[in-house]
Each structure stands twice: as C-alpha cells, then as structure tokens.
Design a protein around this motif. Sequence first.
Motif, PDB file in Angstrom:
ATOM      1  N   VAL A   1       0.846  -1.206   0.000  1.00 30.43           N
ATOM      2  CA  VAL A   1       0.000   0.000   0.000  1.00 30.43           C
ATOM      3  C   VAL A   1       0.879   1.254   0.000  1.00 30.43           C
ATOM      4  O   VAL A   1       0.622   2.212  -0.746  1.00 30.43           O
ATOM      5  CB  VAL A   1      -0.936   0.000   1.229  1.00 30.43           C
ATOM      6  N   ALA A   2       1.930   1.251   0.825  1.00 25.35           N
ATOM      7  CA  ALA A   2       2.854   2.396   0.867  1.00 25.35           C
ATOM      8  C   ALA A   2       3.499   2.619  -0.498  1.00 25.35           C
ATOM      9  O   ALA A   2       3.692   3.763  -0.930  1.00 25.35           O
ATOM     10  CB  ALA A   2       3.924   2.154   1.933  1.00 25.35           C
TER      11      ALA A   2
ATOM     12  N   TYR B   1      10.972   7.840  -1.334  1.00 23.25           N
ATOM     13  CA  TYR B   1      10.082   6.853  -0.734  1.00 23.25           C
ATOM     14  C   TYR B   1      10.150   5.528  -1.485  1.00 23.25           C
ATOM     15  O   TYR B   1      10.126   4.451  -0.873  1.00 23.25           O
ATOM     16  CB  TYR B   1       8.640   7.371  -0.739  1.00 23.25           C
ATOM     17  N   MET B   2      10.194   5.592  -2.809  1.00 14.26           N
ATOM     18  CA  MET B   2      10.230   4.354  -3.594  1.00 14.26           C
ATOM     19  C   MET B   2      11.477   3.551  -3.262  1.00 14.26           C
ATOM     20  O   MET B   2      11.424   2.326  -3.119  1.00 14.26           O
ATOM     21  CB  MET B   2      10.177   4.681  -5.086  1.00 14.26           C
TER      22      MET B   2
ATOM     23  N   THR C   1      13.177   3.485  -0.459  1.00 19.25           N
ATOM     24  CA  THR C   1      13.045   2.912   0.871  1.00 19.25           C
ATOM     25  C   THR C   1      12.064   1.748   0.893  1.00 19.25           C
ATOM     26  O   THR C   1      12.337   0.682   1.440  1.00 19.25           O
ATOM     27  CB  THR C   1      12.576   3.998   1.856  1.00 19.25           C
ATOM     28  N   ILE C   2      10.886   1.938   0.292  1.00 17.22           N
ATOM     29  CA  ILE C   2       9.822   0.927   0.401  1.00 17.22           C
ATOM     30  C   ILE C   2      10.150  -0.303  -0.429  1.00 17.22           C
ATOM     31  O   ILE C   2       9.930  -1.444   0.014  1.00 17.22           O
ATOM     32  CB  ILE C   2       8.471   1.551  -0.014  1.00 17.22           C
ATOM     33  N   VAL C   3      10.667  -0.109  -1.652  1.00 13.71           N
ATOM     34  CA  VAL C   3      11.010  -1.277  -2.474  1.00 13.71           C
ATOM     35  C   VAL C   3      12.099  -2.097  -1.780  1.00 13.71           C
ATOM     36  O   VAL C   3      12.079  -3.336  -1.816  1.00 13.71           O
ATOM     37  CB  VAL C   3      11.449  -0.844  -3.891  1.00 13.71           C
ATOM     38  N   ALA C   4      13.044  -1.423  -1.143  1.00  6.47           N
ATOM     39  CA  ALA C   4      14.075  -2.158  -0.409  1.00  6.47           C
ATOM     40  C   ALA C   4      13.454  -2.959   0.731  1.00  6.47           C
ATOM     41  O   ALA C   4      13.864  -4.086   1.021  1.00  6.47           O
ATOM     42  CB  ALA C   4      15.121  -1.186   0.136  1.00  6.47           C
TER      43      ALA C   4
ATOM     44  N   GLU D   1      15.940  -4.061  -9.860  1.00  6.99           N
ATOM     45  CA  GLU D   1      15.010  -3.173 -10.562  1.00  6.99           C
ATOM     46  C   GLU D   1      15.014  -1.785  -9.902  1.00  6.99           C
ATOM     47  O   GLU D   1      14.926  -0.758 -10.583  1.00  6.99           O
ATOM     48  CB  GLU D   1      13.604  -3.785 -10.506  1.00  6.99           C
ATOM     49  N   LEU D   2      15.135  -1.775  -8.579  1.00  6.61           N
ATOM     50  CA  LEU D   2      15.208  -0.506  -7.849  1.00  6.61           C
ATOM     51  C   LEU D   2      16.429   0.300  -8.292  1.00  6.61           C
ATOM     52  O   LEU D   2      16.341   1.513  -8.531  1.00  6.61           O
ATOM     53  CB  LEU D   2      15.271  -0.793  -6.346  1.00  6.61           C
ATOM     54  N   ILE D   3      17.575  -0.363  -8.414  1.00  6.18           N
ATOM     55  CA  ILE D   3      18.802   0.326  -8.832  1.00  6.18           C
ATOM     56  C   ILE D   3      18.627   0.923 -10.227  1.00  6.18           C
ATOM     57  O   ILE D   3      19.094   2.024 -10.524  1.00  6.18           O
ATOM     58  CB  ILE D   3      19.993  -0.646  -8.798  1.00  6.18           C
TER      59      ILE D   3
END
Length: 767
Positions: free
Chosen positions: A289-290, A302-303, A305-308, A329-331
């Motif tokens: 949800v976040a 935020y993305m 932090t949350i994806v990690a 994918e985050l990187i």
Amino acid sequence: MLARNSAIIFLNKNIKCLLITFVLINPAFVKGQGIRTKTEVEVAEMKLRRLGQTEKKVDLLVDLGTYYLNLPGEIKADLAKAMSIQQQALNLAGKIEYPKGIAMSTVLKGNILRESGDKIGSTKIYEQAIAFAGKMDLKDQLAAAYAAMGNLFGNEGKDLEKKIGYNEKSLALYRQTGNKLEEGNSLKNLGDYYNIKGQPAYAIKLMDSSLAAYKAIGFKELQGVYNNMCITNIGLGNFSNALKYGLLAEKTADQLADTSLQRSSINNHLGLTYYYLRNDQKALDYWLVAKKIAERYKDPGYMQTIVANVATILVRMKKFEEGIAALKELIRKYPPTDTQMKLRIPYILFNTYYDIEQYAKAEPYFKELQKFHHDLPKDDPNQIYLYRSIIRKLIHDKQFVAADGYLQEHEKQSLQQKNLLALSQLHRLWFDVDSALNKPWSAVAHYKTYKRLTDSIWNNEKNKQISGLEIEYQTKKKDKDIALLSQKNQLQKVTIENEGRLRYIFIAGLLIAAMFVGLIYNRYRLKRRSNLILEQKQGEINAQNELLRKILNEKEWLLREIHHRVKNNLQIVISLLNTQSAYLDNEDALVAIRNSQNRMHAMSLIHQKLYQSDNLAEIDMKWYIKELVDYMIECFGTDKIQFTLETEVIKLDVAQAVPLGLILNEAISNVIKYAFPDDKKGKVHISFLFMGEECCELKIADTGIGLPAGFDPDHTESLGMSLMTGLTEQLNGEIKMWNDDGLVLDVIFKRHNELITESSALLINKN
C-alpha cells in the motif's frame, strides 16, 4: 536473523523522507492551518480583491504564497507563482511599514529559493530575515527564520548538528512567545533529528513534549507525530509502543481524510513494525500500500526505501530470487542518491547471497560495505550494521580472533544507541565466536544474555501489545460469547427435561411388561444416567469457573488500569496548574496553586503505587511516607531542616491512605513555611507506628517556633488546619496539637482492614 537486519538500517533513511513530507506537503505543521485546498485558494483570492492595503492582506498573501510553494513536486510554474505573490506581500509590507509582514515574506522568499535548488541565494535571504527580525524584536518571525535556515542542512554529520542548533534556537523563541503550535512543530522536528543522530530515547522525550504542546491547543493533526513515535520506538526495540503509535497515526489520518504522501510513510512504518513482530504477510500488505501511494506521488526517495523493504520481506519469506530482482530493478529505476540507501542495497544483497550460500556473488557487495566502514565516522549509527556484516563474513571465513575485536566495537555502539535488538543479535554471534575459540564459560554467558534480551524484546513486548490493543474488542466479543453460552445452557436444560420425561414413560412401559425385570433394569439405567448428568453438570461448573476466573483477571486488569488513569489524570491536572501559574503574578494565587499541586501529588502517589503493586487493595505507608517527604523536600528546596522518619510496615486501603497522605502533606507544608522563619535551622521527626488493637498513630514533631499564644485550632480560618481536622474526622480518628520545644501534631485512628502485618521500625536521616 540476517534478513531482519536488512530492514533495521532503514530507520534513519526513512526519517529523512518523513521530514520532507511534513515540511513540504503539510503546511499545517509549518504555519498553522493556512490555505490548503483549491476552494480555500478561491476564497482567499476573493478576499484579496476586497481588502485594501492592510496588514491582513499581507498575511493572506504570505499564506497564499506558502500554498503554492507546498504543492506536490517542484513544478517551476508553482514556484514562479509563489515568488510573484511573495513579492507583492513584501512590497505592500514595506509600503505600510508592517515589520512582521516584511519578516514573513522574506522567510517565504528564502523557502522558495531553497525549493528551487538555490541554496546560496536562500542562505543570504535567511540571513537578512534573521538580522531584520532580531533588530525589530520579532521573536516568532526570528524563530521561523532559524527553523528555515536549519532546513538548508542535511541529516548527516556536521550538517545535522547545525540543523539541530538552529531548531533549538527556534524552540527557545517559540517558548518565550507562548506559541504552542510552533513549539510543537519544533519539538517534533528535533525529535526526528535526534533519532537520526542515534539518540532515540531523547527523541521520544521530545516527541512526548510535542504531543503535549499540540494537545494543549486542541490541534488534531497528530498523525505525523504518532508516525515519528512509531519509528523511534522501533529503533528502541519497543515494538508494543511502535504498533500503538503506528495504529494511532493510521486512525488519525483516516479520521482527517489525509491522502498526502504522509500516508505512505505511515503504512511503511506499520509494515516495519509487523515485520519485527514476525507477521510477514501484514508487513508485506502495508508495504505494498505504501508503494502505491509513493508511485502516485512519484517520489523516488520513498520508492527506494519501500522497495528495499519489500525485497527484505521477500528474502525472509524464502523468495530469494524475487527479492534480488526487486533490488536490481530498484537500482535501475531509482538509483540511490544518498549514503544510507547506497549502503543499504549492498547490505541486503550481501546478506541475501549469504543466506542462500552463494558466497562468490556476495563478495563484491562485501567490498562495498568495507569501503563504507572505512569512510564513515566511527560513531555513525550505520556502523552497527556494517559491523554485523563484517562479523558474519569473518565467522564464515573462520577468522574468529578478528571477529572478536569487531564484536567489542559492535557492543560499544549498541549500548550507546540503547539498541536492545542489536545487542541480542550481537550476543548470539559472540556465542558462536567464543564457542569456536574454545571459551565455553564466556560462550554460555553470551548465550544467556542473548536469551534474556530476546525474551525481553519479543515475548514480553508482544504479550503487552496483544493485551493492550485487543482489549477493546475482546470485551464485546466476550459479552456475545456469554450470551450465546446462556442460550446454550437454557437449550440444554430443556433438552435434559424432555429426555427425562421420555425416559420415565419408557420405564413405565417396561414395568407394565415385566415388573421385576423392568424394575432392576430401571434402577440400572437411572444410576447410569444420573452419573452422566452429574458429569455433564460438573463439566459445566468447571467451564463456568474458568470463565469466572478469566473475568476476574480482566476486572483486576481494569482496576489496575483505573488506578493508572487516575494517577495520569492527577498528573495532568498538576501540569495544567503549573501552566496556569506561569500566567499569574498574584502571590496568593500562586501559593494556592502550589498547595493544590502538592495535595494532588500526595493522592497521585497512592494510585501510582497501587497500579504498580500486585496488591490492588492496600498501600504500604512506610514506602508512601518516605516518597512523599522526599517530594516535599525537593518541591520546597529546603536544606536547613533535617527530617527523620520512624515508620513501621503498615498497610492501609485507599479510603484511609488518601486522607492520611493529605494530612501529612498539609503538616509538612506548614512546618517548612512557618516553623522556621528567617532561614532558621531545625529538625522534624515524623513517626507512624502501631499502638495496638489495630490503632495507628501519626506524629509530627518539630523544633520550630510552635503555635502562637492563644491559638485555638477549633476556631481558625486556616484552610490547612480545617483540612486536617476534616480529614481526621474522615478517618474516624482524633487530632491533637501542642507546643513542646516546638509544635507536636498527633493523629490517632483505627485501621479499617483486619489483616495484621509484620512491622519493623526504621530510622532514616534526611539532610
């Protein structure tokens, strides 16, 4: 264990995101309620057309400019609009010679320049605002300028120290002006910064003070403070409080229909709390949800932090490949920009590859972590997680002596941060190292410490959280269960009665068919059925007894909670009286308030002892008298009067403890204020002893000036004397006073309860 560690490093990073939310998205935390919706913008623009060249118009222009500044994103058109409105406000304020408006619009200009990325320009503007507000003695505006200057600095190293310094200056000024809203904002921000600095315990105190300031003015938008309290309690390993404040943040945001980016932070912290409480599915649900909210606002911080976090929970759920893929994918999509996120990603990848025993793939990430370890200051809060990775690598490589050195450094930092979770995991690793180094006694000691800390963090905290948060709906559920049980019992009675009738009819038929055989058979059947009924009833009785036991436990818990709440309410009244006294300059009123505070504290001590004690019916007066005397000495700050106590272990119920405590409070107050004028030295002896047949005697003797000649205690207008007389009557006792090298006050009464406790005299000297 190591997957859990991956999430811990998130805390400081997340606070940075949190600060961005409150400073930029939620203007109510910066300048009161302000203008916050398009409808309010339209109303403001209509008012501007009607207002002449007045101070109100300047204030409204500043609010409107702040609205455009705080719109989501950094859209140039919004910033240009904000700057245009700011210039109008500044010109008008200068024209009508409105110093407050000049200061406010100058600070607004600095904020706009800072948001647009012009740090040098914003610094110069803030310096101008500080100089002008200081010269004109505009304390509120000077405080706002200091806070704005603090926002120019980052959340690491010396920048963080400068930010804290500016905000502490701001807080001091807001306290001078009595601006509770901005005092609350400053305390909340300082709580964030000290948590980033690695001082979560002090951060909690600041946030508690922030809540008190907000509630004092009825400010309702407390979800941000609750959210910060949640993350700080996570850092302290207090997951029960973390869950409580996280749910409060969610509930408050729902009530206020908050749809800002702040909701992503709230869901993120609740996910982190459930992660530590080992509820993986709930943690994942909250994080997803976040993530959706952060995607809607297109916020890269935020993305990241949350994806990690999502990757971390996937690893713990044994979905290693999905977790690794999410990080890569985050990187690609959101390359990390700050030190903490640059450190966190290799930290998670290193530990994940170690979990799946792919050590070669973990090696390059370990080298990155080593570089961070050497580059970061030794007291950096993130070193605690770098130590853990290095220790894990050394243990795997069987370099146990080297690992022991890192464990010692790890322990120092864990103790400094008061991080119980890190300490428990540290001692578990130390057990492995000492076992390998053939130090059995040391290994056993570390394992015992690990178990003690783990039990303290997980079992105790989890039980508190469950009992505290589920009690609200468990009561209703149990009421329904009791009603259902009553219905079942009633139905069972009817069924038993019907079965009895059928049985007797059947037996009557058998008697007609075969009198003798039927009679014997009937006796057998009756005996068998009777035993069965008795067993059933015994089972019902046992079930009812168990139900009553549970209800009794709940009632005891509720009684303890009532004492706790009464104590808290008395403390709140004491604080309110203290606040009120700040606005009074009448000495008689101040004395009355201080006397009322002392009386309330005397009652509060009793309720505090009761809810902390296993015995909810009685209070140990030996303990109580010592605590009350210590408080009175500290309250009046006297060091010229020597107090001695001689007390026995006597337990009283609340009905007698409260009036006796108030009598003692009045007597000590009178001694300190009147018995030794002109700073004269003296002694006070207080005794509370059994006299036989459950009679108790409280005697207070001083070496002061005594009662004046002709003083009649039965005909005096003194409130204190009237109170003592009335309270003695409430005890059904007798009060006497006479001069004997000073004043002697004697109260004799009979104890209510019939329990006889062992007593022993104790003489305590207080200087």
